[in-house]
Design a protein around this motif. Structure first.
Motif, PDB file in Angstrom:
ATOM      1  N   MET A  46      38.543  38.748  40.668  1.00  0.00           N
ATOM      2  CA  MET A  46      39.715  37.838  41.653  1.00  0.00           C
ATOM      3  C   MET A  46      38.798  36.857  42.481  1.00  0.00           C
ATOM      4  SD  MET A  46      42.869  38.710  40.962  1.00  0.00           S
ATOM      5  CE  MET A  46      43.916  39.153  42.061  1.00  0.00           C
ATOM      6  N   GLN A  70      49.070  32.295  41.866  1.00  0.00           N
ATOM      7  CA  GLN A  70      48.814  33.814  42.574  1.00  0.00           C
ATOM      8  C   GLN A  70      50.004  34.697  41.932  1.00  0.00           C
ATOM      9  OE1 GLN A  70      47.645  35.272  46.494  1.00  0.00           O
ATOM     10  NE2 GLN A  70      49.860  35.093  46.551  1.00  0.00           N
ATOM     11  N   LEU A  73      49.992  35.388  38.561  1.00  0.00           N
ATOM     12  CA  LEU A  73      48.991  36.469  37.752  1.00  0.00           C
ATOM     13  C   LEU A  73      49.349  37.841  38.569  1.00  0.00           C
ATOM     14  CD1 LEU A  73      46.005  37.046  37.134  1.00  0.00           C
ATOM     15  CD2 LEU A  73      45.243  36.333  39.462  1.00  0.00           C
ATOM     16  N   GLU A  76      51.906  39.409  36.300  1.00  0.00           N
ATOM     17  CA  GLU A  76      51.074  39.588  34.784  1.00  0.00           C
ATOM     18  C   GLU A  76      50.474  41.040  35.254  1.00  0.00           C
ATOM     19  OE1 GLU A  76      47.579  37.523  32.920  1.00  0.00           O
ATOM     20  OE2 GLU A  76      49.075  36.103  33.311  1.00  0.00           O
ATOM     21  N   ILE A  77      49.541  41.304  36.511  1.00  0.00           N
ATOM     22  CA  ILE A  77      48.960  42.284  36.772  1.00  0.00           C
ATOM     23  C   ILE A  77      50.004  43.773  36.931  1.00  0.00           C
ATOM     24  CG2 ILE A  77      47.699  43.616  38.783  1.00  0.00           C
ATOM     25  CD1 ILE A  77      46.403  40.943  39.079  1.00  0.00           C
ATOM     26  N   ARG A  81      50.611  47.347  34.366  1.00  0.00           N
ATOM     27  CA  ARG A  81      50.503  48.719  35.180  1.00  0.00           C
ATOM     28  C   ARG A  81      51.260  49.636  35.090  1.00  0.00           C
ATOM     29  NH1 ARG A  81      46.111  48.042  39.085  1.00  0.00           N
ATOM     30  NH2 ARG A  81      46.796  49.666  40.431  1.00  0.00           N
ATOM     31  N   VAL A  89      48.229  47.766  44.409  1.00  0.00           N
ATOM     32  CA  VAL A  89      48.756  46.355  44.024  1.00  0.00           C
ATOM     33  C   VAL A  89      49.969  45.947  44.922  1.00  0.00           C
ATOM     34  CG1 VAL A  89      49.506  44.806  42.284  1.00  0.00           C
ATOM     35  CG2 VAL A  89      47.559  46.442  41.812  1.00  0.00           C
ATOM     36  N   LYS A 125      42.582  34.008  40.049  1.00  0.00           N
ATOM     37  CA  LYS A 125      41.498  33.836  39.011  1.00  0.00           C
ATOM     38  C   LYS A 125      40.690  32.443  39.047  1.00  0.00           C
ATOM     39  CE  LYS A 125      41.188  37.579  36.468  1.00  0.00           C
ATOM     40  NZ  LYS A 125      40.164  38.110  36.053  1.00  0.00           N
ATOM     41  N   LEU A 230      42.358  46.655  40.138  1.00  0.00           N
ATOM     42  CA  LEU A 230      43.253  45.442  40.153  1.00  0.00           C
ATOM     43  C   LEU A 230      43.660  44.788  38.938  1.00  0.00           C
ATOM     44  CD1 LEU A 230      44.392  44.522  42.789  1.00  0.00           C
ATOM     45  CD2 LEU A 230      42.616  42.864  43.023  1.00  0.00           C
ATOM     46  N   VAL A 231      42.685  44.177  38.226  1.00  0.00           N
ATOM     47  CA  VAL A 231      43.158  43.342  37.153  1.00  0.00           C
ATOM     48  C   VAL A 231      43.242  44.488  35.926  1.00  0.00           C
ATOM     49  CG1 VAL A 231      42.803  41.364  35.663  1.00  0.00           C
ATOM     50  CG2 VAL A 231      42.308  41.539  37.964  1.00  0.00           C
ATOM     51  N   GLU A 234      40.148  45.253  33.374  1.00  0.00           N
ATOM     52  CA  GLU A 234      38.683  44.931  33.972  1.00  0.00           C
ATOM     53  C   GLU A 234      38.280  46.070  34.634  1.00  0.00           C
ATOM     54  OE1 GLU A 234      39.173  40.120  35.115  1.00  0.00           O
ATOM     55  OE2 GLU A 234      38.707  41.371  36.526  1.00  0.00           O
TER      56      GLU A 234
END
Ligand SMILES: Cc1cc2nc3c(=O)[nH]c(=O)nc-3n(C[C@H](O)[C@H](O)[C@H](O)COP(=O)(O)OP(=O)(O)OC[C@H]3O[C@@H](n4cnc5c(N)ncnc54)[C@H](O)[C@@H]3O)c2cc1C
Length: 500
Positions: A46, A70, A73, A76-77, A81, A89, A125, A230-231, A234
């Motif tokens: 990030m 933001q 994103l 999406e994150i 999860r 998060v 990103k 986080l992502v 990743e």
């Protein structure tokens, strides 16, 4: 191909600089070596944009589209999860929404309520940021050519020449290297790049782990840092191993697995790896940002560890500082010496960032002594004054381009003033011109700006908190001058905006 200003590198800094030049009436050409897909692939991890960057981008109306990116994103994150109580998060989203986050110092949170009406921190990103800037550039009519690698540059005294890898030649009045940490422009210009070598290796990868649940994210893992919090998909490690032995070969699943094992002290298994990047704390600074007709901005001018999230912020603010100055010089409205203020103002800012990122790396090293140091610093950060100091440092809000000026306002970013009947000052700089605030309704103030309408806009009205009759704001939002209308306003206008 001929152009006013050739920008080598269409990363965030090159794109913003091009927009600033175009807004100020100059034609830039951006040559970018990579194509769109390559840029998305390298956009791992990030990127946080700090308060001063958002103040700066806010002048051009760019915060809203970045905030949208933001939140898209984070949606999406979150979708990737498992919903759990107390998810990191959710905590982060809460902080960002409330405006509580002042970033962090080596992982120690800097929490403080900014009380501001606009976001003071965004996380997204890098390719999202580049997309927003590319759209802004397209809207302004900036020409960006992808797949164009510059192979050679030369300053010929009355102009510059760049030769592309395919042999094509571009001539320009000035050339700015926004070509990242390994800048060809910097190397060929001969500007010294001095500093300290790498002591650590960071790796971030999109990788599939056999058992992600068995790995715990930790800033203080036995061999460094492990993060997969986080992502989704990743995983990141940092090891204090003297820097990467190999810089250019693609990261393999084996390399990432070995790094995770060393850092975490577990026997984690990486099943496959889609993409990965390495970075280090190689910390270097160009001795000057200008040599003749060649200038540097962003990572081309300074590199350091990304711990603390400062490099991009630094580079975007370089672009905002340079754009309007270079435009005035190219248009023949200001003397070349205006360009000297670019190094004079930005070099000390970067030097401070290099110092604080070195300190942040030191605070990340494993071991009981550093554990103790972190505890001591955490205690100090509970003191409001200390916390305020660190938040200002991490956010660039302590930048003062004129520390010796008699009025503290000068050299600082213009406060978020609302002018009676004329709106917010920071929202009045969108067209890229400077702003002369006539706060006392004095006819001499308007008269002083005469003949410079194309460079300076005059706005009249009262501001409660201002303790000056007139304030001159530069296109990058910093105060150039403040005082009484009949004082030395004309000299300040001449110095910063050229004669009328
Ligand atoms: C893991 C990680 C996390 C980070 N997190 C943060 C953060 O949270 N906040 C922050 O502020 N910073 C962060 N950074 C730092 C940030 O990514 C960089 O400072 C930023 O990318 C610099 O932007 P730039 O435009 O100067 O250079 P770059 O992004 O490197 O762009 C340079 C461009 O020039 C092009 N180019 C290079 N050579 C040539 C050539 N010869 N001809 C034409 N084009 C060329 C390249 O293809 C590239 O597109 C992070 C970095 C990493 C690695």
């Amino acid at each position: 191909m001929n152009t006013d200003v050739l920008i080598v590198g269409g990363g965030p800094v090159g794109l913003l600089l091009a927009c600033e030049l175009k807004l100020a009436g100059v034609d830039p050409l951006v040559l970018e070596a990579d194509t769109g897909q390559q840029r998305i692939t390298r956009s791992l991890g990030m990127r946080s944009l700090n308060a001063r960057t958002l103040h700066t981008l806010g002048l051009r109306g760019l915060v809203e589209p970045l905030a949208e990116a933001q939140w898209a994103l984070f949606d999406e994150i979150r979708a990737g999860r498992e919903p759990v109580e107390g998810d990191i998060v959710d905590g982060l989203v809460y902080m960002l929404k409330q405006g509580f986050s002042g970033g962090h110092f080596s992982g120690l949170p800097l929490i403080g309520d900014t009380g501001n009406r606009v976001p003071e921190m965004l996380m997204l990103k890098q390719h999202q940021l580049e997309r927003v800037l590319a759209e802004h550039a397209a809207g302004l009519g900036v020409e960006v050519r992808s797949g164009c690698r510059v192979a050679e540059i030369a300053d010929e005294g009355d102009g510059v020449v760049a030769t592309l890898a395919d042999g094509r030649v571009v001539r320009a009045g000035y050339l700015v290297g926004c070509d990242g940490g390994r800048s060809l422009v910097r190397k060929q210009s001969g500007i010294p790049f001095t500093g300290t070598s790498a002591t650590m290796t960071g790796r971030t990868a999109v990788a599939q782990l056999a058992d992600p649940g068995a790995l715990t994210s930790s800033l203080r893992a036995p061999g460094g840092l492990v993060n997969l919090s986080l992502v989704p998909g990743e995983v990141a490690t940092i090891e204090f191993d003297g820097g990467p032995a190999e810089r250019d070969a693609p990261i393999t699943a084996e390399e990432m697995q070995a790094s995770i094992r060393r850092a975490s002290g577990t026997d984690a298994v990486v099943l496959s790896l889609e993409a990965g990047i390495r970075y280090s704390d190689n910390t270097r600074h160009a001795e000057t940002y200008r040599k003749g007709r060649i200038l540097l901005a962003g990572d081309a001018a300074h590199v350091h560890s990304p711990i603390g999230g400062q490099g991009l912020n630094l580079g975007l603010q370089d672009a905002a500082n340079l754009g309007w100055k270079l435009a005035l010089v190219v248009r023949g409205q200001a003397p070349e010496r205006l360009l000297d203020t670019y190094t004079a103002e930005r070099h000390p800012v970067a030097a401070r960032v290099l110092r604080n990122t070195r300190a942040q790396v030191a605070l990340m090293r494993p071991g009981p002594q550093v554990d103790a140091l972190r505890e001591v610093l955490s205690e100090a950060l509970e003191l409001p004054e200390t916390r305020k100091h660190f938040i200002a440092m991490a956010n660039g809000t302590d930048i003062d381009y004129a520390p010796d000026a008699p009025r503290s306002l000068v050299g600082r970013f213009v406060p978020d003033w609302e002018i009676e009947g004329a709106g917010w000052v920071r929202e009045s700089l969108g067209d890229g011109r400077g702003l002369l605030l006539d706060l006392a309704g004095a006819p001499e103030t308007r008269a002083a700006a005469k003949g410079r309408d194309d460079r300076v806009r005059v706005l009249a009205g009262a501001v409660d908190q201002a303790d000056a009759a007139a304030v001159l704001v530069r296109p990058d939002g910093y105060v150039a001058w403040a005082g009484a209308a009949e004082a030395d306003l004309a000299d300040a206008l001449d110095a910063w905006f050229g004669v009328g």
